[in-house]
Design a protein around this motif. Structure first.
Motif, short mmCIF file in Angstrom:
data_model
loop_
_atom_site.label_atom_id
_atom_site.label_comp_id
_atom_site.label_asym_id
_atom_site.label_seq_id
_atom_site.Cartn_x
_atom_site.Cartn_y
_atom_site.Cartn_z
N LYS A 408 41.87 41.25 25.35
CA LYS A 408 43.04 40.64 26.17
C LYS A 408 42.65 39.47 26.82
N LEU A 409 41.70 39.60 27.69
CA LEU A 409 41.30 38.54 28.59
C LEU A 409 41.06 37.35 27.83
N SER A 410 40.35 37.32 26.88
CA SER A 410 39.87 36.20 25.92
C SER A 410 41.25 35.72 25.39
N LEU A 411 42.16 36.54 24.91
CA LEU A 411 43.50 36.15 24.28
C LEU A 411 44.33 35.47 25.37
N ALA A 412 44.30 36.02 26.72
CA ALA A 412 45.02 35.24 27.82
C ALA A 412 44.27 33.94 28.22
N GLY A 413 43.01 33.85 28.01
CA GLY A 413 42.52 32.55 28.18
C GLY A 413 42.76 31.38 27.02
N ALA A 414 42.83 31.86 25.72
CA ALA A 414 43.23 30.83 24.83
C ALA A 414 44.72 30.66 24.92
N GLY A 415 45.35 31.54 25.61
CA GLY A 415 46.85 31.28 25.64
C GLY A 415 47.08 30.16 26.79
N ALA A 444 41.52 28.66 31.93
CA ALA A 444 41.28 29.14 30.33
C ALA A 444 39.85 29.12 30.12
N PHE A 445 39.11 28.37 30.23
CA PHE A 445 37.47 28.46 30.03
C PHE A 445 37.07 29.41 31.07
N ALA A 446 37.62 29.67 32.30
CA ALA A 446 37.04 30.77 33.11
C ALA A 446 37.27 32.21 32.62
N LEU A 447 38.53 32.04 32.27
CA LEU A 447 38.92 33.54 31.36
C LEU A 447 38.09 33.89 30.26
N LEU A 448 37.62 32.71 29.49
CA LEU A 448 36.53 33.03 28.41
C LEU A 448 35.23 33.50 28.67
N THR A 449 34.98 33.20 29.88
CA THR A 449 33.64 33.34 30.30
C THR A 449 33.05 34.92 29.89
N PRO A 450 33.79 36.08 30.36
CA PRO A 450 33.34 37.29 30.14
C PRO A 450 32.99 37.32 28.44
N TRP A 451 33.53 36.86 27.65
CA TRP A 451 33.19 36.95 26.22
C TRP A 451 32.33 36.11 25.95
N VAL A 452 32.20 34.89 26.19
CA VAL A 452 30.84 33.94 26.11
C VAL A 452 29.57 34.60 26.75
N THR A 453 29.87 35.38 28.02
CA THR A 453 28.56 35.90 28.40
C THR A 453 28.02 37.06 27.56
N ALA A 488 30.75 35.45 38.64
CA ALA A 488 29.61 34.64 39.33
C ALA A 488 29.25 33.50 38.24
N ILE A 489 29.14 33.91 36.98
CA ILE A 489 28.94 32.85 36.10
C ILE A 489 30.09 31.74 35.82
N ALA A 490 31.46 32.32 35.97
CA ALA A 490 32.52 31.49 35.79
C ALA A 490 32.53 30.51 37.13
N ALA A 491 32.30 30.89 38.35
CA ALA A 491 32.35 30.19 39.45
C ALA A 491 31.40 29.08 39.36
N LEU A 492 30.18 29.31 39.08
CA LEU A 492 28.95 28.34 38.82
C LEU A 492 29.28 27.36 37.65
N LEU A 784 25.13 26.29 30.04
CA LEU A 784 25.72 26.09 28.72
C LEU A 784 27.12 26.03 28.42
N TRP A 785 27.84 26.96 29.03
CA TRP A 785 29.40 26.90 28.74
C TRP A 785 30.00 25.93 29.77
N ALA A 786 29.34 25.57 30.74
CA ALA A 786 29.72 24.46 31.52
C ALA A 786 30.03 23.12 30.67
N MET A 787 29.21 22.88 29.65
CA MET A 787 29.03 21.77 28.76
C MET A 787 30.26 21.52 28.09
N PRO A 788 30.93 22.17 27.22
CA PRO A 788 32.30 22.04 26.64
C PRO A 788 33.22 21.95 27.69
N THR A 789 33.24 22.84 28.82
CA THR A 789 34.17 22.71 29.78
C THR A 789 34.33 21.26 30.44
N GLY A 790 32.95 20.81 30.65
CA GLY A 790 32.89 19.52 31.46
C GLY A 790 33.57 18.31 30.49
#
Length: 853
Positions: A408-415, A444-453, A488-492, A784-790
């Motif tokens: 659900k969190l990932s879908l919310a991020g995508a939405g 949105a990228f931050a909400l996808l962080t748990p799934w990416v982690t 913490a990963i999302a904040a960084l 690594l996740w910051a690269m597409p976000t950045g």
């Protein structure tokens, strides 16, 4: 019950000071950045308003002219023919004063006998009167001025001292005839950026036989309108009546987009801080789940538990906001210099004597910080209140729920990402809408962080298994504590993505500007007077200088330009540049041009057409077939636009016309700059030295080679983005605190587990290795996740924000080193944040760790 819960929350905060300090520090830094930027923007804006109000005083209208000012004969006509009495002639311009640190100040020339209704700088009933000797010197002696007593004392000056004034290409001396010390606070502050002179003295110093403007006080309503019409009937072509407030508002709008961009970037630091608050409050909830579960079993309601957690966050938010206010004022004093320099370089001259600490700014920053704390704490508070007592007593329950919420969190991020893309794609010029879309994409990228982690940890399991037991434990531990590690990963990640996005944007801007300079600057040597505004050569220069340069051996030919500000009935103030020859050699890059460049320039010369820069066309929606209307000394005139060219010297835009056309329309004999093309075989640097030697005793001129001019332009560019780098650093510091908080939470919660491992044979070295491996994995995931976000952030900044804010078309330029450096920042920040938790857990007594719960 409520009082008991309050005491319970108070004891918890006091018994865990480090957690509370981390939250307070995160809030304080975020609030400080917002307040500092707001203070800097506000101080610069107020300083400009104060300066312009100091000039206009109580005038309701002003008579203004073209680049050469207002003929002084008009003043006599107003008094003799129209019988007006509340009329005051003004001569003013910016100068630099060596004894005041080369700060730009405005030289204001007044007629003391006409001043009383307009300005009270020469004394009012409450002021200490000036001596007769000072007034006599002011009126009778040449090159005498009045200076603020406060400014004089700050710089060790007194009556009788001389000042060295930089006025365009010249340096002149002026004597302080007296010191002004008005009792009115507004007048005292206005005088901080003023030198007061008799109007004839100002004309002599500025070498001007015209007036800058004529101030009027006219009645309101229909009587005032009738007076304006009566005055307009005697004015020559090119001279008109304006209201000072309208003119000031138009100028202040120039820097609006710049200030908005700074404010939005400062809010990013607070967004990162919200992750920190969420993470720490979540840990406090998890840490007390057995206690909270017991309280629920004893009859404490959900609402009371929610209020307890939210109350704690509010207390930390208030404390953080208070610290943030103090830190923000300190930062504001440092940042105001960067903001002021950029405004001076790009927009208008402003002299900020100090930081004006507005209560509304402090209140706004504090409320933003407190509301951010409450918003970030609302989710864990709701979690604590909604869980059943039997579930609350199981420590693993929250992590199970997080894993269940992952889809659900990932879908919310995508939405949310789609919403952001829609906001960015919608056809609008609103920068606010653009930033809302940008923030939506980042969240949105931050909400996808748990799934990416989880994905990254699963991918890392197999390679890390070769390291043995520790290699298998580290990724599993991160997933088991996903509710904290992912935040913490999302904040960084957000902080590092800002570094990537802004770095790519700045790199793209620099690369685009460098290519533009290489294309447009084709002359070998450039000569101009010293200017207060770095991106414009507005100070007048005698045409004789151009003739002297042309006579030098080794100079093949010259071209010149005149850079002035003129008025337009459609667009307000317009920057107009008249050129005798295209220094780009007809290689200037155009967005569109009617026919060939040669044909367009021929039409401009023969038919009175003009070119406009891309930002000007963007701001005023100018396309093919449109025209630009300007006030000239010959009256109002429309010019067809035959081309829109790329330009990065002004975000407000420029109108470009042939010099021959300009001279027929404006009574202006001056030049602003001269460009020299040298003969083949001539060393430009050697010729620059000869020119500097020749003019050293006559004129103060800035003489630069092609390379030198490019370097000075890039220096202005670097200054403009210096404050952005400071904001990046602050966001990274906040993220570092967030990672430290998350690691402390993990280690403290796992005290029993780690104690058991130590009791069964794990060495301190292995404990250190496990901690460093976990922090390294978290930092690597964030990097690594910051690269597409950045990169997404960079694309939005380049193609949407910059376009809508400034009207510039930039070319994306991606340096792989920027990604590598950002990844290194994330990894090093995480590893450094892991040192203290590792030290603390390695020193804990095994017996205490096993007993902990």
């Amino acid at each position: 019950m409520s009082l008991s819960l309050f005491k319970l929350g108070q004891r918890y905060l006091l018994r865990r000071p480090l957690q509370s300090i981390l939250v307070v520090l995160g809030i304080a830094l975020g609030v400080a950045v917002v307040i500092a930027i707001d203070l800097a923007n506000g101080s610069a804006s107020r300083a400009f308003s104060l300066s312009t109000e100091a000039i206009s005083g109580r005038a309701t209208h002003q008579i203004v002219g073209g680049p050469n000012g207002v003929p002084q004969e008009i003043y006599g006509q107003l008094r003799r023919e129209l019988g007006l009495r509340e009329v005051a002639p003004i001569v003013s311009d910016y100068v630099t004063v060596r004894e005041l640190g080369d700060q730009p100040v405005r030289l204001l020339g007044i007629d003391p006998f006409s001043e009383a209704p307009f300005r009270s700088y020469l004394g009012s009933a409450d002021d200490e009167p000036l001596s007769l000797e000072a007034l006599t010197a002011f009126l009778a002696q040449p090159n005498t001025i009045f200076l603020s007593r406060e400014v004089a004392e700050q710089n060790g000056l007194e009556s009788g001292n001389t000042l060295t004034l930089g006025i365009g290409p010249r340096e002149v001396t002026a004597t302080i005839a007296g010191l002004l010390d008005p009792s009115n606070e507004l007048s005292r502050r206005a005088l901080d950026s003023l030198l007061l002179a008799d109007i004839s003295t100002a004309q002599e110093l500025l070498q001007r036989d015209t007036l800058s403007n004529i101030d009027l006080i006219l009645p309101e309503g229909e009587a005032g309108t009738a007076e304006v019409e009566r005055i307009a009937s005697i004015l020559p072509e090119g001279v008109r009546v304006e209201q000072p407030a309208t003119r000031t508002a138009t100028i202040q709008q120039l820097s609006a987009a710049f200030e908005l961009n700074l404010t939005a970037l400062s809010l990013l630091a607070l967004v990162v801080g919200m992750f920190l608050i969420y993470n720490t409050v979540t840990f406090s909830v998890v840490q007390r789940r057995p206690v909270l579960g017991t309280l629920r079993a004893l009859g404490v309601t959900r609402e009371e538990i929610f209020a307890l957690i939210l109350g704690e966050a509010a207390v930390m938010g208030v404390v953080g906001a208070l610290f943030g206010m103090g830190l923000g004022i300190v930062l504001g004093r440092g940042v105001v210099g960067l903001v002021t320099q950029t405004i001076n370089d790009l927009y208008f001259v402003v002299n900020v004597a100090g930081v004006d600490v507005a209560p509304t700014t402090l209140l706004k920053g504090s409320l933003i910080g407190i509301l951010s704390a409450l918003l970030a704490a609302a989710v864990p508070a709701w979690e604590a209140a909604s869980v059943e007592p039997v579930t609350a007593l199981r420590r693993s329950a929250i992590e199970s729920r997080v894993m269940g919420l992952l889809p659900k969190l990932s879908l919310a991020g995508a939405g949310l990402g789609l919403v952001g893309l829609v906001l960015l794609a919608v056809s609008t010029r609103s920068v606010v809408v653009s930033f809302l879309g940008l923030f939506a994409v980042i969240i949105a990228f931050a909400l996808l962080t748990p799934w990416v982690t989880v994905l990254f940890m699963r991918l890392a399991e197999s390679p890390l298994a070769r390291l043995g037991v520790l290699g298998r434990m580290a990724p599993r531990d991160i997933v088991r504590a996903l509710s904290r590690t992912s935040v913490a990963i999302a904040a960084l990640m957000v902080a590092v993505s800002v570094i990537i996005g802004v770095s790519v944007m700045i790199g793209s801007f620099r690369n685009t500007v460098t290519e533009w300079l290489e294309t447009t600057l084709q002359a070998d040597i450039y000569i101009s007077p010293p200017n207060i505004a770095a991106n414009r050569s507005t100070a007048p220069m005698e045409r004789a200088i151009a003739e002297q340069v042309a006579s030098f051996e080794g100079v093949e030919r010259i071209s010149w330009a005149r850079d002035v500000t003129v008025a337009s009935p459609e667009f307000g103030r317009v920057q107009l540049v008249a050129v005798s020859e295209e220094v780009s050699g007809r290689q200037r890059p155009f967005k569109w041009v009617e026919g060939s460049q040669e044909a367009a320039w021929e039409r401009a010369q023969l038919e009175g057409a003009v070119f406009v820069s891309e930002p000007f066309a963007f701001r005023h929606e100018i396309g093919q077939g449109d025209s630009v209307t300007l006030y000239t000394d010959m009256g109002e005139r429309s010019f067809p636009v035959v081309g829109v060219y790329y330009d990065y010297s002004s975000d407000q835009g420029v109108v470009l016309m042939p010099d021959a056309l300009y001279r027929t329309l404006y009574d202006d004999p001056y030049l602003s700059s001269v460009a020299a093309f040298v003969t083949e075989g001539t060393d430009p640097d050697a010729l620059v030295g000869q020119l500097r030697t020749f003019f050293a005793g006559e004129q103060a001129l800035v003489i630069r080679s092609n390379v030198g001019l490019r370097a000075s332009v890039l220096e202005v560019f670097e200054r403009a983005f210096a404050i952005t780098g400071a904001l990046q650093l602050l966001a990274t510091i906040v993220a570092f605190i967030g990672v430290l908080s998350a690691l402390m939470a993990m280690q403290l919660e796992r005290a029993r587990e780690l104690g058991t491992l130590r009791a069964t044979g794990m060495t301190q070295r292995q404990l250190w290795g496990l901690t460093m491996l976990e922090t390294g994995l978290m930092g690597s995931t964030a990097g690594l996740w910051a690269m597409p976000t950045g990169l997404a952030l960079a694309l939005v900044l380049i193609y949407v924000i910059n376009r809508r804010s400034f009207g510039w078309t930039l070319q994306l330029h991606l340096e792989p080193s920027a990604l590598v450096e950002a990844f290194a920042v994330a990894l090093v920040a995480a590893l450094l944040a892991g040192i203290y938790p590792a030290v603390r857990m390695s020193r804990i007594r095994i017996s205490e760790a096993i007993r902990s719960e």
